[in-house]
Design a protein around this motif. Sequence first.
Motif, PDB file in Angstrom:
ATOM      1  N   THR A   1      -7.844 -19.532  -1.871  1.00 55.58           N
ATOM      2  CA  THR A   1      -7.288 -18.188  -1.714  1.00 55.58           C
ATOM      3  C   THR A   1      -6.593 -18.050  -0.368  1.00 55.58           C
ATOM      4  OG1 THR A   1      -9.033 -17.289  -3.121  1.00 55.58           O
ATOM      5  CG2 THR A   1      -7.863 -15.748  -1.700  1.00 55.58           C
ATOM      6  N   VAL A   2      -7.248 -18.510   0.706  1.00 53.64           N
ATOM      7  CA  VAL A   2      -6.660 -18.414   2.046  1.00 53.64           C
ATOM      8  C   VAL A   2      -5.357 -19.205   2.094  1.00 53.64           C
ATOM      9  CG1 VAL A   2      -6.981 -19.056   4.466  1.00 53.64           C
ATOM     10  CG2 VAL A   2      -8.860 -18.012   3.192  1.00 53.64           C
ATOM     11  N   GLY A   3      -5.343 -20.392   1.485  1.00 54.43           N
ATOM     12  CA  GLY A   3      -4.143 -21.222   1.511  1.00 54.43           C
ATOM     13  C   GLY A   3      -2.958 -20.559   0.832  1.00 54.43           C
ATOM     14  N   LYS A   4      -3.198 -19.959  -0.340  1.00 52.65           N
ATOM     15  CA  LYS A   4      -2.098 -19.317  -1.064  1.00 52.65           C
ATOM     16  C   LYS A   4      -1.592 -18.085  -0.319  1.00 52.65           C
ATOM     17  CE  LYS A   4      -3.261 -20.853  -5.735  1.00 52.65           C
ATOM     18  NZ  LYS A   4      -3.632 -20.452  -7.110  1.00 52.65           N
ATOM     19  N   MET A   5      -2.552 -17.286   0.218  1.00 57.94           N
ATOM     20  CA  MET A   5      -2.138 -16.086   0.949  1.00 57.94           C
ATOM     21  C   MET A   5      -1.338 -16.456   2.188  1.00 57.94           C
ATOM     22  SD  MET A   5      -5.547 -13.692   0.628  1.00 57.94           S
ATOM     23  CE  MET A   5      -4.836 -12.384   1.638  1.00 57.94           C
ATOM     24  N   ALA A   6      -1.763 -17.515   2.889  1.00 59.35           N
ATOM     25  CA  ALA A   6      -1.042 -17.927   4.092  1.00 59.35           C
ATOM     26  C   ALA A   6       0.372 -18.372   3.751  1.00 59.35           C
ATOM     27  CB  ALA A   6      -1.807 -19.054   4.787  1.00 59.35           C
ATOM     28  N   ALA A   7       0.532 -19.087   2.633  1.00 55.97           N
ATOM     29  CA  ALA A   7       1.857 -19.559   2.239  1.00 55.97           C
ATOM     30  C   ALA A   7       2.791 -18.389   1.936  1.00 55.97           C
ATOM     31  CB  ALA A   7       1.741 -20.482   1.026  1.00 55.97           C
ATOM     32  N   LEU A   8       2.280 -17.356   1.236  1.00 52.09           N
ATOM     33  CA  LEU A   8       3.105 -16.188   0.909  1.00 52.09           C
ATOM     34  C   LEU A   8       3.323 -15.309   2.132  1.00 52.09           C
ATOM     35  CD1 LEU A   8       1.574 -15.311  -2.565  1.00 52.09           C
ATOM     36  CD2 LEU A   8       3.797 -16.320  -2.112  1.00 52.09           C
ATOM     37  N   HIS A   9       2.303 -15.233   3.001  1.00 50.00           N
ATOM     38  CA  HIS A   9       2.437 -14.421   4.223  1.00 50.00           C
ATOM     39  C   HIS A   9       3.525 -14.993   5.121  1.00 50.00           C
ATOM     40  CE1 HIS A   9       1.037 -12.044   7.727  1.00 50.00           C
ATOM     41  NE2 HIS A   9       0.554 -11.228   6.782  1.00 50.00           N
ATOM     42  N   ALA A  10       3.661 -16.325   5.091  1.00 50.09           N
ATOM     43  CA  ALA A  10       4.701 -16.955   5.898  1.00 50.09           C
ATOM     44  C   ALA A  10       6.096 -16.544   5.436  1.00 50.09           C
ATOM     45  CB  ALA A  10       4.558 -18.474   5.837  1.00 50.09           C
ATOM     46  N   LEU A  11       6.227 -16.145   4.161  1.00 49.04           N
ATOM     47  CA  LEU A  11       7.516 -15.675   3.651  1.00 49.04           C
ATOM     48  C   LEU A  11       7.792 -14.244   4.057  1.00 49.04           C
ATOM     49  CD1 LEU A  11       7.293 -17.079  -0.003  1.00 49.04           C
ATOM     50  CD2 LEU A  11       8.463 -18.094   1.940  1.00 49.04           C
ATOM     51  N   GLY A  12       6.774 -13.533   4.578  1.00 49.74           N
ATOM     52  CA  GLY A  12       6.934 -12.131   4.961  1.00 49.74           C
ATOM     53  C   GLY A  12       6.215 -11.169   4.048  1.00 49.74           C
ATOM     54  N   ILE A  13       5.605 -11.657   2.965  1.00 47.19           N
ATOM     55  CA  ILE A  13       4.925 -10.792   2.005  1.00 47.19           C
ATOM     56  C   ILE A  13       3.619 -10.298   2.620  1.00 47.19           C
ATOM     57  CG2 ILE A  13       3.827 -10.719  -0.262  1.00 47.19           C
ATOM     58  CD1 ILE A  13       5.830 -12.846  -1.163  1.00 47.19           C
ATOM     59  N   ALA A  14       3.356  -8.978   2.481  1.00 48.21           N
ATOM     60  CA  ALA A  14       2.142  -8.371   3.025  1.00 48.21           C
ATOM     61  C   ALA A  14       1.048  -8.360   1.968  1.00 48.21           C
ATOM     62  CB  ALA A  14       2.424  -6.955   3.512  1.00 48.21           C
ATOM     63  N   PHE A  15      -0.241  -8.255   2.422  1.00 45.96           N
ATOM     64  CA  PHE A  15      -1.382  -8.233   1.516  1.00 45.96           C
ATOM     65  C   PHE A  15      -2.267  -7.031   1.826  1.00 45.96           C
ATOM     66  CE2 PHE A  15      -0.200 -12.680   1.200  1.00 45.96           C
ATOM     67  CZ  PHE A  15      -0.344 -12.913  -0.155  1.00 45.96           C
ATOM     68  N   SER A  16      -2.681  -6.386   0.761  1.00 47.55           N
ATOM     69  CA  SER A  16      -3.607  -5.261   0.871  1.00 47.55           C
ATOM     70  C   SER A  16      -4.834  -5.583   0.029  1.00 47.55           C
ATOM     71  CB  SER A  16      -2.956  -3.964   0.361  1.00 47.55           C
ATOM     72  OG  SER A  16      -3.892  -2.896   0.366  1.00 47.55           O
ATOM     73  N   LEU A  17      -6.032  -5.302   0.598  1.00 44.90           N
ATOM     74  CA  LEU A  17      -7.269  -5.549  -0.133  1.00 44.90           C
ATOM     75  C   LEU A  17      -7.653  -4.270  -0.852  1.00 44.90           C
ATOM     76  CD1 LEU A  17      -9.364  -7.640  -0.788  1.00 44.90           C
ATOM     77  CD2 LEU A  17     -10.671  -6.925   1.202  1.00 44.90           C
ATOM     78  N   ASP A  18      -7.522  -4.285  -2.176  1.00 44.23           N
ATOM     79  CA  ASP A  18      -7.708  -3.095  -3.012  1.00 44.23           C
ATOM     80  C   ASP A  18      -9.192  -2.834  -3.243  1.00 44.23           C
ATOM     81  OD1 ASP A  18      -7.051  -0.943  -4.530  1.00 44.23           O
ATOM     82  OD2 ASP A  18      -6.442  -2.091  -6.296  1.00 44.23           O
ATOM     83  N   ASP A  19      -9.549  -1.554  -3.418  1.00 43.16           N
ATOM     84  CA  ASP A  19     -10.913  -1.131  -3.762  1.00 43.16           C
ATOM     85  C   ASP A  19     -11.931  -1.705  -2.787  1.00 43.16           C
ATOM     86  OD1 ASP A  19      -9.682   0.008  -5.930  1.00 43.16           O
ATOM     87  OD2 ASP A  19     -10.113  -1.670  -7.254  1.00 43.16           O
ATOM     88  N   PHE A  20     -11.591  -1.741  -1.498  1.00 46.58           N
ATOM     89  CA  PHE A  20     -12.491  -2.353  -0.519  1.00 46.58           C
ATOM     90  C   PHE A  20     -13.818  -1.609  -0.472  1.00 46.58           C
ATOM     91  CE2 PHE A  20     -14.145  -2.867   3.842  1.00 46.58           C
ATOM     92  CZ  PHE A  20     -14.315  -4.247   3.827  1.00 46.58           C
ATOM     93  N   GLY A  21     -14.910  -2.362  -0.463  1.00 44.51           N
ATOM     94  CA  GLY A  21     -16.248  -1.791  -0.372  1.00 44.51           C
ATOM     95  C   GLY A  21     -16.940  -1.624  -1.697  1.00 44.51           C
ATOM     96  N   THR A  22     -16.211  -1.853  -2.842  1.00 49.97           N
ATOM     97  CA  THR A  22     -16.839  -1.666  -4.160  1.00 49.97           C
ATOM     98  C   THR A  22     -17.371  -2.964  -4.729  1.00 49.97           C
ATOM     99  OG1 THR A  22     -14.739  -2.007  -5.299  1.00 49.97           O
ATOM    100  CG2 THR A  22     -15.288   0.248  -4.655  1.00 49.97           C
ATOM    101  N   GLY A  23     -17.020  -4.088  -4.112  1.00 53.08           N
ATOM    102  CA  GLY A  23     -17.429  -5.369  -4.684  1.00 53.08           C
ATOM    103  C   GLY A  23     -18.046  -6.270  -3.652  1.00 53.08           C
TER     104      GLY A  23
END
Length: 896
Positions: free
Chosen positions: A773-795
């Motif tokens: 998961t970290v590897g894929k997110m880092a690859a997309l983040h390098a392109l400029g894509i942002a990430f939001s963690l949805d429903d935080f605290g419910t899981g």
Amino acid sequence: MSRARSIQVLLIGVLLGVNLLAIAASAYWLNQSKLQYVQQAEVQTRNIANAVEHNLASSIDKIDLALQYLVDDMEQQVIGGKPVKTALVRDAFARFQERVPEVEGVRISDAQGRVFLRSESNQPTSVDITDRDYYQQLRDSTTGKELAISKPVVGRLQQHNIIIFARRYNFPGGAFAGIVFGAVALDQFQNMLSQFDLGRKGTIALRDRELGLIVRFPPLPNMPAGTVGNKVISSEFRKAYESGATATTFYTPNAVDGEERIYSFLRMQKAHLMVLAGVASSDYLAGWTTERNKVIATVICFAAVTIALGLVLSGMLQRATQENLRNRMYLRNASDGIQITDSMGRLVEVNDRFCRLLGYSRRELLDFDDHKWQECWPDEVARNAILQHTDLTAEPISRETRLRRKDGRLVDVEVRSSHFYWSKHLHVHTSIRDISERLANAEKIEMLAYYDPLTNLPNRRLMLERLNRAMVGCERHHRHAALLMIDLDNFKMLNDTLGHGVGDQLLIEVAKRLQSCVRMGDTAARMGGDEFVVILEDLDESTLAASQAESVAEKILSSLHQPYNLELATNAHGGFQHDYLCSASIGLALFNSQNVSADELLKRSDTAMYQAKAAGRNTVRFFDPRMQLAVDARAAMEVELRHAIAQGELRVYYQPQVNADGQIQGAEALVRWQHPRRGMVLPSDFIALAEDTGLILPVGTWVLEAACDQLKRWSTQDAFSHLTIAVNVSARQFRQSQFVEQVQSIVQAAGIDARQLKLELTESLMVNSIQETVGKMAALHALGIAFSLDDFGTGYSSLSYLQRLPLDQLKIDQSFVRDLLLDAKDAAIAQTVINLAENLSLHVIAEGVETQAQRDFLLSLGCRDFQGYLFGKPCPVEEFEQHLLSTLPKPVKNLA
């Protein structure tokens, strides 16, 4: 001996004598004829050997004469020590070539063995021949008058096998001045030998005085015996050579090429060569072989005629003897047991097979009285049926019965009886075939066809037959029955971890326990894999039937839940015992008629079984029609969803995301389904189905493409170019191996600024494969894509992964926002999330904000971004754009 037998023996003796006399006469004639062919072959080989010797001697004499002319020319040239005149020598070369064109080239060497002239070239030549045997022979010769003939050598100038013919020339006074020599290719000798015909497999060879091969026709290119210089010869040739004879003929059964031949051997006195001519037996005996075949055919025809005549003469005698012998042989050697009884039922003959079948001797059987006969044939019906065949009107019968052996054991047999006349008296012929093996094989076939080979329980085929029988019985006797579908919980994990052998042990033990839990008339069957079926028949009326079926199901659950002692193999010498606990899920369906098909009953019990699994496993569930309606509805919705994806019925709605000042900064893309009959279908009604069936993959890809296309359109409009779009990504979609490449391709195809795209992930992605998961997110983040963690605290909320993930935003779930003002715990959680985001340098957004009071309270806690009905419901892009434009400040009019 009978008279017929005596006549037959005499006739055979006469015929045999006549044929032996004919064979002897033919053999003598053939032997004399063969000797003549052999003599002709010997004469032929001698003639050819002499002819070869004559031709070869003539050629050598011609070459020698030409060399003598050249010697005379060279001795004239060296008189007085004058230099050799090349032009004169060239003329001599030309005359030499005219006399003997078979010589490839003529050369002249000086006393030191250096070749200084050759006929093939006008250029000076410097070739050293001091190592050659012919040079040494002539240099050291006392007379200097002989012709030197070399062994086959590879020419230094020609680069192929040649024979050198050489003579010496001298200075005045007789001193050695050099040699003149000519080279003859072995092909010339090959061509000369090929002119002689010794048949298809005949051969002619030239060998030197030491038996080395010079040339052979035909050649043997792929055999050691065919190489130039080899001394591989047959033992017969060696014996003839060592005898010292000048010429002789010999026979060899196995020449160097494996052929049988007659050879003539001839020594050439002048040239010290040997000629060997051979003709193959298959060639010189070809005519004799034809004669032999004709003679053999004639002898065979004569023998056939005499034998046919003898057969005709002895036919009548043999017929009676053969008929009697045939009957006895059939009786003795028949594969079936045979007994013959007279019209009174008494045994008059039995064969050996019948004796072995019953374990009695022939004498014991023939001495049977009525009492012993009845013991041997305990089946009275079969015994009487045989006696009835004394009636001429009875038809042949065939039946299966049992006979008692001498040791008391019963054996299954098939009996066939018919009547016939023997010595003018009526008898009954009975053949008895042992069918024990056939019945055993039939039983095995039935087991293979109707029973599971691992557990020996009825298989699906037999289970369906018994289920249909139970349905018929219920309707006929007005009783109930039950069908139990049993599935072992977590069986795949056992197979994957401990191996299929251990899994098979468990299945066998489960089968035994199932059989111990059901009554004699009930059925326990294996459907395949870890699925079993139990059919309970003859239950009471509906209420009691349900109670009885449930009682059996609970008994099965309890039995299956007891520990299993499984053997784990560790090596070839054994293993160790392992206690294993297993549970099962049981689906139960009642029935009392044929109104429902067998397939429908299986479907119902299967549905109930899956309900039992959904209820936590290790439990029983009765089939409820509402279950089936839900299953059918779900199946129908899956079909319609596939159709919706293909037909473009999906829509993207956008919900505003605002900042603390109420300005719209972006939107969340939410999928909707515009159903042609149901109208607008919300995600809560179909997203879970899409997740289970894998349709979430094409749906998620389509939403991402639609969002990127919308960003591209907004980028050209000043009022919308600043907006970002958040797209939800499912765990299944994210875990695709090509997910990063897929997103990159979509962004590049749309031509957008990747920083305006935000992917919302759920906490379920963090449970497994955090590194991936970290590897894929880092690859997309390098392109400029942002990430939001949805429903935080419910899981799966863990601070450890928050530090590792390249996140940009945390999203406070609406379940905490809803009762924010009423529940202090929800307020505390919201405050914790905001503080955590601030400490991790992350943005935070709250979703589900529906009132101004909720917005103000969140703002006081430090939240700066909001989403919810207070700011706008999800809507089509046109409405979203109008809403955004309506929130923009209106320009102030100039009143001047």
